[in-house]
Scaffold this active site. Structure first.
Site, PDB file in Angstrom:
ATOM      1  N   LEU A 199       0.840  -1.197   0.000  1.00 19.82           N
ATOM      2  CA  LEU A 199       0.000   0.000   0.000  1.00 19.82           C
ATOM      3  C   LEU A 199       0.871   1.241   0.000  1.00 19.82           C
ATOM      4  O   LEU A 199       1.814   1.341   0.794  1.00 19.82           O
ATOM      5  CB  LEU A 199      -0.905   0.009   1.241  1.00 19.82           C
ATOM      6  CG  LEU A 199      -1.656   1.312   1.534  1.00 19.82           C
ATOM      7  CD1 LEU A 199      -2.715   1.578   0.457  1.00 19.82           C
ATOM      8  CD2 LEU A 199      -2.325   1.259   2.915  1.00 19.82           C
ATOM      9  N   SER A 200       0.562   2.204  -0.861  1.00 23.14           N
ATOM     10  CA  SER A 200       1.194   3.512  -0.843  1.00 23.14           C
ATOM     11  C   SER A 200       2.712   3.384  -1.024  1.00 23.14           C
ATOM     12  O   SER A 200       3.172   2.884  -2.051  1.00 23.14           O
ATOM     13  CB  SER A 200       0.811   4.217   0.464  1.00 23.14           C
ATOM     14  OG  SER A 200       1.038   5.591   0.407  1.00 23.14           O
ATOM     15  N   ALA A 201       3.515   3.793  -0.047  1.00 18.34           N
ATOM     16  CA  ALA A 201       4.963   3.605  -0.157  1.00 18.34           C
ATOM     17  C   ALA A 201       5.295   2.114  -0.291  1.00 18.34           C
ATOM     18  O   ALA A 201       6.222   1.736  -1.012  1.00 18.34           O
ATOM     19  CB  ALA A 201       5.671   4.192   1.064  1.00 18.34           C
ATOM     20  N   HIS A 326      -7.143   7.854  -0.339  1.00 17.90           N
ATOM     21  CA  HIS A 326      -5.866   7.134  -0.238  1.00 17.90           C
ATOM     22  C   HIS A 326      -5.996   6.105   0.880  1.00 17.90           C
ATOM     23  O   HIS A 326      -5.585   6.349   2.018  1.00 17.90           O
ATOM     24  CB  HIS A 326      -4.754   8.133   0.056  1.00 17.90           C
ATOM     25  CG  HIS A 326      -3.373   7.545  -0.010  1.00 17.90           C
ATOM     26  ND1 HIS A 326      -2.797   7.142  -1.196  1.00 17.90           N
ATOM     27  CD2 HIS A 326      -2.455   7.298   0.960  1.00 17.90           C
ATOM     28  CE1 HIS A 326      -1.582   6.683  -0.955  1.00 17.90           C
ATOM     29  NE2 HIS A 326      -1.347   6.751   0.346  1.00 17.90           N
TER      30      HIS A 326
END
Length: 366
Positions: A199-201, A326
């Site tokens: 997820l994300s980074a 997000h």
């Protein structure tokens, strides 16, 4: 939303101070910039903010994401198997990780899923939010959660945008691959069904791993992440996150060799939705009847699914979650950065993973 001149001036000052080696002044400039841009804080947020250990902090996020809540005392679905802390080290450093062994595991070869958390998260938080351990119980999979410590990044982000952390057998990729191989060596793992997601980074780092280790991972799942090689430092990372113009590293332009399933909310103000398109840029629409785009509604969120294929026949799926922030789609609110509305990203990723296996063997020494 366009950033105002004051914000840009402060960020330019921060980059200049950092190049001069004055980390404290750089941090102060970034904090001033973010305090002056409260409306835009969510677009830069706490994601992907460390360069050479320079921390950035922001005010409350504008997005309706859910923060972690204390766990009830009673047993939860992800606690039915065995969840234990372990450690791995190599020349690049040391990382702890948590390994989930599902209930009923009897040492038979099973799939392995590597889960890379987002910024500010840890293994327990990510497991609670994604509920991947509960799915592992149902499908008999091992799940491993490498943990990024605050010492490696003040916000506990994977350093996906640093050149050393974008290279096979260097930096963080070598640590994540090493953890994967260690679990494969200590447990009966189906070596052709090893997968990675984030997820994300963590999603951005999963893209790096998929690009660098197609011999190790049979497929990858990327939620709200970015393409490998789209950034090489903080300025280019911020530009990529905002969906701005950037130049990909030539090392990562080669066609994808690992099947991908990508999830992204089109209302994401932390990592712009255009990054989802960048992840599947080398894929084209599957023109078969089975590959036609589909749409639906799950838990109140509309979504569109595009099924794609690369020139070499590598498959991909792009899930656009309409109106989603997000956050992990269909996630449990006991974990941070989750959006209970929308399709179940964990279940769909696992479905996609188990439909793909990697032909041939894995060479542990590679």
């Amino acid at each position: 939303m366009k950033l105002n001149e004051g914000f840009l001036d402060s960020m330019k000052e921060a980059f200049a101070r950092f190049r001069e080696g004055d980390a404290a002044a750089a941090t102060d400039a970034v904090q001033r910039a973010l305090r002056g841009e409260a409306a835009n804080a969510a677009s830069t947020a706490r994601e992907f903010t460390d360069v050479e250990s320079t921390p950035v902090h922001v005010a409350e996020r504008a997005e309706p994401v859910h923060r972690a809540r204390p766990r009830p005392a009673k047993s939860q679905p992800e606690d039915c198997g065995h969840f234990s802390m372990r450690s791995y080290a190599n020349a690049a450093g040391q990382r702890n990780y948590k390994l989930y062994v599902p209930k009923g595991y009897t040492d038979e070869p099973v799939p392995l899923i590597v889960m890379l958390h987002g910024c500010t998260q840890d293994a327990d938080d990510f497991a609670a939010g994604t509920q991947m351990n509960a799915l592992a119980d149902s499908h008999k999979c091992l799940v491993v959660y490498p943990i990024q410590p605050q010492g490696a990044n003040p916000s506990k982000c994977w350093n996906w945008f640093k050149r050393v952390d974008q290279t096979r057998e260097k930096g963080e990729p070598s640590l994540i691959a090493g953890i994967t191989r260690e679990v494969m060596a200590t447990h009966r793992v189906d070596r052709n069904r090893v997968y990675i997601a984030g997820l994300s980074a963590g999603g951005a780092m999963a893209a790096v791993m998929a690009q660098n280790y197609p011999d190790l991972y049979a497929a990858a799942g990327i939620h709200s992440g970015l393409a490998a090689g789209c950034a090489h430092d903080l300025p280019s990372a911020l530009a990529a996150m905002r969906g701005g113009k950037r130049r990909a590293d030539a090392r990562f332009v080669e066609p994808p060799r690992c099947p991908l399933i990508v999830f992204h909310g089109d209302a994401d103000t932390t990592v712009h939705y255009t990054n989802a398109g960048d992840l599947v840029r080398a894929f084209t629409e599957d023109t078969s009847a089975r590959g036609q785009p589909s749409s639906g509604i799950a838990a109140g969120r509309k979504h569109t699914v595009r099924r794609l294929t690369s020139a070499d026949g590598v498959p991909a799926e792009l899930w656009t979650i309409h109106g989603a922030p997000h956050a992990w789609s269909g996630g449990n609110p006991r974990g941070s950065y989750t959006d209970p509305s929308g399709p179940d990203a964990s279940a769909e990723m696992l479905r996609f993973f188990l439909a793909h296996s990697r032909p041939g063997g894995v060479t542990d020494s590679e």
